[in-house]
Scaffold this motif. Structure first.
Motif, PDB file in Angstrom:
ATOM      1  N   ASN A  65      21.521  45.770  24.138  1.00  0.00           N
ATOM      2  CA  ASN A  65      21.832  44.182  24.033  1.00  0.00           C
ATOM      3  C   ASN A  65      23.496  43.439  23.682  1.00  0.00           C
ATOM      4  O   ASN A  65      23.430  42.896  23.723  1.00  0.00           O
ATOM      5  CB  ASN A  65      21.476  44.420  22.507  1.00  0.00           C
ATOM      6  CG  ASN A  65      20.247  45.170  21.859  1.00  0.00           C
ATOM      7  OD1 ASN A  65      19.545  43.847  21.612  1.00  0.00           O
ATOM      8  ND2 ASN A  65      19.674  45.818  20.864  1.00  0.00           N
ATOM      9  N   ASP A  66      24.029  44.881  24.146  1.00  0.00           N
ATOM     10  CA  ASP A  66      25.701  44.510  23.769  1.00  0.00           C
ATOM     11  C   ASP A  66      26.986  44.560  24.610  1.00  0.00           C
ATOM     12  O   ASP A  66      27.641  44.986  24.931  1.00  0.00           O
ATOM     13  CB  ASP A  66      26.055  44.012  23.065  1.00  0.00           C
ATOM     14  CG  ASP A  66      25.983  44.967  22.089  1.00  0.00           C
ATOM     15  OD1 ASP A  66      26.484  46.466  22.116  1.00  0.00           O
ATOM     16  OD2 ASP A  66      26.584  44.609  20.369  1.00  0.00           O
ATOM     17  N   PHE A  67      26.144  45.621  25.296  1.00  0.00           N
ATOM     18  CA  PHE A  67      26.686  46.660  26.136  1.00  0.00           C
ATOM     19  C   PHE A  67      27.909  47.635  25.555  1.00  0.00           C
ATOM     20  O   PHE A  67      28.691  48.254  26.214  1.00  0.00           O
ATOM     21  CB  PHE A  67      27.636  46.327  27.178  1.00  0.00           C
ATOM     22  CG  PHE A  67      27.341  47.284  28.601  1.00  0.00           C
ATOM     23  CD1 PHE A  67      26.484  47.958  29.197  1.00  0.00           C
ATOM     24  CD2 PHE A  67      28.600  47.430  29.742  1.00  0.00           C
ATOM     25  CE1 PHE A  67      26.654  49.160  30.560  1.00  0.00           C
ATOM     26  CE2 PHE A  67      29.047  48.676  30.048  1.00  0.00           C
ATOM     27  CZ  PHE A  67      27.782  48.609  30.898  1.00  0.00           C
ATOM     28  N   SER A  68      27.328  48.209  24.236  1.00  0.00           N
ATOM     29  CA  SER A  68      28.336  49.047  23.287  1.00  0.00           C
ATOM     30  C   SER A  68      27.279  50.297  23.357  1.00  0.00           C
ATOM     31  O   SER A  68      27.037  50.043  23.656  1.00  0.00           O
ATOM     32  CB  SER A  68      28.558  48.229  22.026  1.00  0.00           C
ATOM     33  OG  SER A  68      27.469  48.261  21.621  1.00  0.00           O
ATOM     34  N   PHE A  69      28.867  51.191  22.531  1.00  0.00           N
ATOM     35  CA  PHE A  69      28.438  52.194  22.096  1.00  0.00           C
ATOM     36  C   PHE A  69      29.015  52.276  20.711  1.00  0.00           C
ATOM     37  O   PHE A  69      30.353  52.145  20.670  1.00  0.00           O
ATOM     38  CB  PHE A  69      28.459  53.317  23.330  1.00  0.00           C
ATOM     39  CG  PHE A  69      30.694  52.874  23.548  1.00  0.00           C
ATOM     40  CD1 PHE A  69      31.513  54.303  23.062  1.00  0.00           C
ATOM     41  CD2 PHE A  69      31.213  52.577  24.831  1.00  0.00           C
ATOM     42  CE1 PHE A  69      32.656  54.435  23.433  1.00  0.00           C
ATOM     43  CE2 PHE A  69      32.540  52.097  24.301  1.00  0.00           C
ATOM     44  CZ  PHE A  69      33.353  53.379  24.636  1.00  0.00           C
ATOM     45  N   MET A  70      29.217  53.975  20.585  1.00  0.00           N
ATOM     46  CA  MET A  70      29.357  54.500  19.164  1.00  0.00           C
ATOM     47  C   MET A  70      30.025  55.776  19.376  1.00  0.00           C
ATOM     48  O   MET A  70      29.986  56.347  19.861  1.00  0.00           O
ATOM     49  CB  MET A  70      28.544  54.552  18.507  1.00  0.00           C
ATOM     50  CG  MET A  70      27.917  53.761  17.268  1.00  0.00           C
ATOM     51  SD  MET A  70      28.411  52.360  16.934  1.00  0.00           S
ATOM     52  CE  MET A  70      29.305  53.232  15.361  1.00  0.00           C
ATOM     53  N   GLU A  71      31.589  55.614  18.673  1.00  0.00           N
ATOM     54  CA  GLU A  71      32.594  56.365  19.656  1.00  0.00           C
ATOM     55  C   GLU A  71      33.279  56.433  17.849  1.00  0.00           C
ATOM     56  O   GLU A  71      33.968  55.806  17.959  1.00  0.00           O
ATOM     57  CB  GLU A  71      33.732  56.171  20.374  1.00  0.00           C
ATOM     58  CG  GLU A  71      34.619  57.515  21.057  1.00  0.00           C
ATOM     59  CD  GLU A  71      35.882  57.086  21.681  1.00  0.00           C
ATOM     60  OE1 GLU A  71      35.915  57.650  22.549  1.00  0.00           O
ATOM     61  OE2 GLU A  71      35.020  55.825  22.641  1.00  0.00           O
ATOM     62  N   ASP A  72      33.128  57.287  17.468  1.00  0.00           N
ATOM     63  CA  ASP A  72      34.312  58.208  16.075  1.00  0.00           C
ATOM     64  C   ASP A  72      33.351  57.117  14.879  1.00  0.00           C
ATOM     65  O   ASP A  72      35.003  57.128  14.444  1.00  0.00           O
ATOM     66  CB  ASP A  72      35.655  58.609  16.349  1.00  0.00           C
ATOM     67  CG  ASP A  72      36.145  59.270  16.897  1.00  0.00           C
ATOM     68  OD1 ASP A  72      35.430  60.478  17.326  1.00  0.00           O
ATOM     69  OD2 ASP A  72      37.411  59.202  18.049  1.00  0.00           O
ATOM     70  N   GLY A  73      32.499  57.113  14.871  1.00  0.00           N
ATOM     71  CA  GLY A  73      31.459  56.441  14.106  1.00  0.00           C
ATOM     72  C   GLY A  73      31.600  54.993  14.164  1.00  0.00           C
ATOM     73  O   GLY A  73      31.986  53.841  13.455  1.00  0.00           O
TER      74      GLY A  73
END
Length: 330
Positions: A65-73
């Protein structure tokens, strides 16, 4: 804000036969980027599987949806995408369209230019209209193979000739045809890679490849590389399995080198390119310069042409990459 590091996605993989080659380019780029200046991640995409490699060796999914990702919450956003996919969807405009929609700056040219350079036949016809010398060619579409007979191909294009996928970013499916009896199997082979097949006349001469990039304030035309191989042509084995001699700068007269550099700069402007491109040529014994193809996502391993040329120019890859990235924010 000016002191904050930009977060860069090196986008690799893709859906073509050169998926694994793209991964090697990504590793090369990762080693070249200045980690003091940028946070750098490798994003591997294949089909619907988009994931980012994290510093701890784990991977996590990209939110398309926005080319984001999750890292360390925490949700992380990229500032810039460096595309190093050879083939679809990174070399034909599809991925560029996605990044345009979400407002993500990226390293390659735009949708139209990528689509055009991906189709070798379309590109050649377009640049011919600007006076760029290219080989004679014709197009054969899947399902219409019988429209042009083998005799007609021999008469119009001549022998030997090359049969290659017209719309594909890979080195697969290319055949040097020496006799018209070899045309049909060569066309079938090329159609495994693309529904459009280009039959192109053979050009005899010295093969060279030249990188070029431009920013708002400078033009950098790199020293050309001469390609010498004992193979029939610069095929996959020559490119990736070391069956080639690459000489940078190319052993060509200074006046010819200057003319090639001028043509490379001209093609860059005609196509309104962005980022670094690589243009391949054949120089005949008479000195005629003919363009073979434009590569908008050139290989970026340590031994690829562009890093070789950057070194020969006395430049550093980290500075070249910073030039390309920062030009989007200038």
């Amino acid at each position: 804000m000016m002191n904050m590091k930009r977060t860069i996605a090196i986008v690799c993989g893709g859906d073509s036969s050169e998926h694994d080659v793209s991964l090697r380019s990504a590793q090369g780029l990762y080693s070249f980027f200045d980690k003091e200046r940028y946070h750098v991640y490798i994003v591997d995409i294949k089909g619907q599987d988009w994931h980012v490699e994290l510093p701890d060796g784990m991977t996590t999914k990209i939110d398309r949806n926005d080319f984001s990702f999750m890292e360390d919450g925490q949700k992380k956003m990229f500032d810039y995408a460096y595309i190093t996919i050879h083939g679809t969807p990174g070399e034909n405009g599809l991925l560029q369209g996605y990044f345009d929609l979400i407002g993500m700056p990226y390293s390659t040219s735009g949708v139209l230019v990528e689509a055009m350079t991906f189709n070798k036949f379309v590109l050649n016809q377009y640049l011919r209209g600007y006076g760029v010398s290219v080989a004679d060619s014709l197009l054969i579409l899947k399902g219409y193979e019988e429209v042009v007979s083998d005799d007609e191909v021999e008469q119009r294009i001549g022998m030997p000739c090359f049969v290659k996928p017209a719309a594909d970013g890979s080195s697969f499916g290319v055949t040097k045809v020496k006799d018209k009896d070899q045309l049909a199997p060569a066309i079938r082979k090329a159609m495994l890679e693309s529904p459009e097949v280009m039959v192109e006349s053979f050009l005899d001469g010295t093969e060279i490849s030249q990188g070029v990039y431009k920013t708002k304030d400078k033009t950098v035309v790199l020293p050309a590389t001469e390609v010498v191989t004992s193979n029939e042509f610069f095929d996959y084995d020559a490119k990736y399995n070391g069956q080639v001699q690459e000489i940078t700068p190319a052993r060509i007269p200074e006046n010819v080198a200057a003319r090639v550099a001028q043509i490379s700069s001209h093609i860059y402007d005609i196509l309104h390119c962005n980022g670094i491109i690589r243009i391949d040529y054949i120089i005949s014994k008479e000195g005629k310069i003919s363009m073979l193809e434009v590569n908008t996502t050139p290989g970026m391993t340590a031994t690829s042409f562009i890093p070789q040329q950057v070194k020969a120019a006395g430049l550093e890859m980290k500075d070249v990459l910073a030039d390309i990235v920062e030009n989007q924010f200038a």
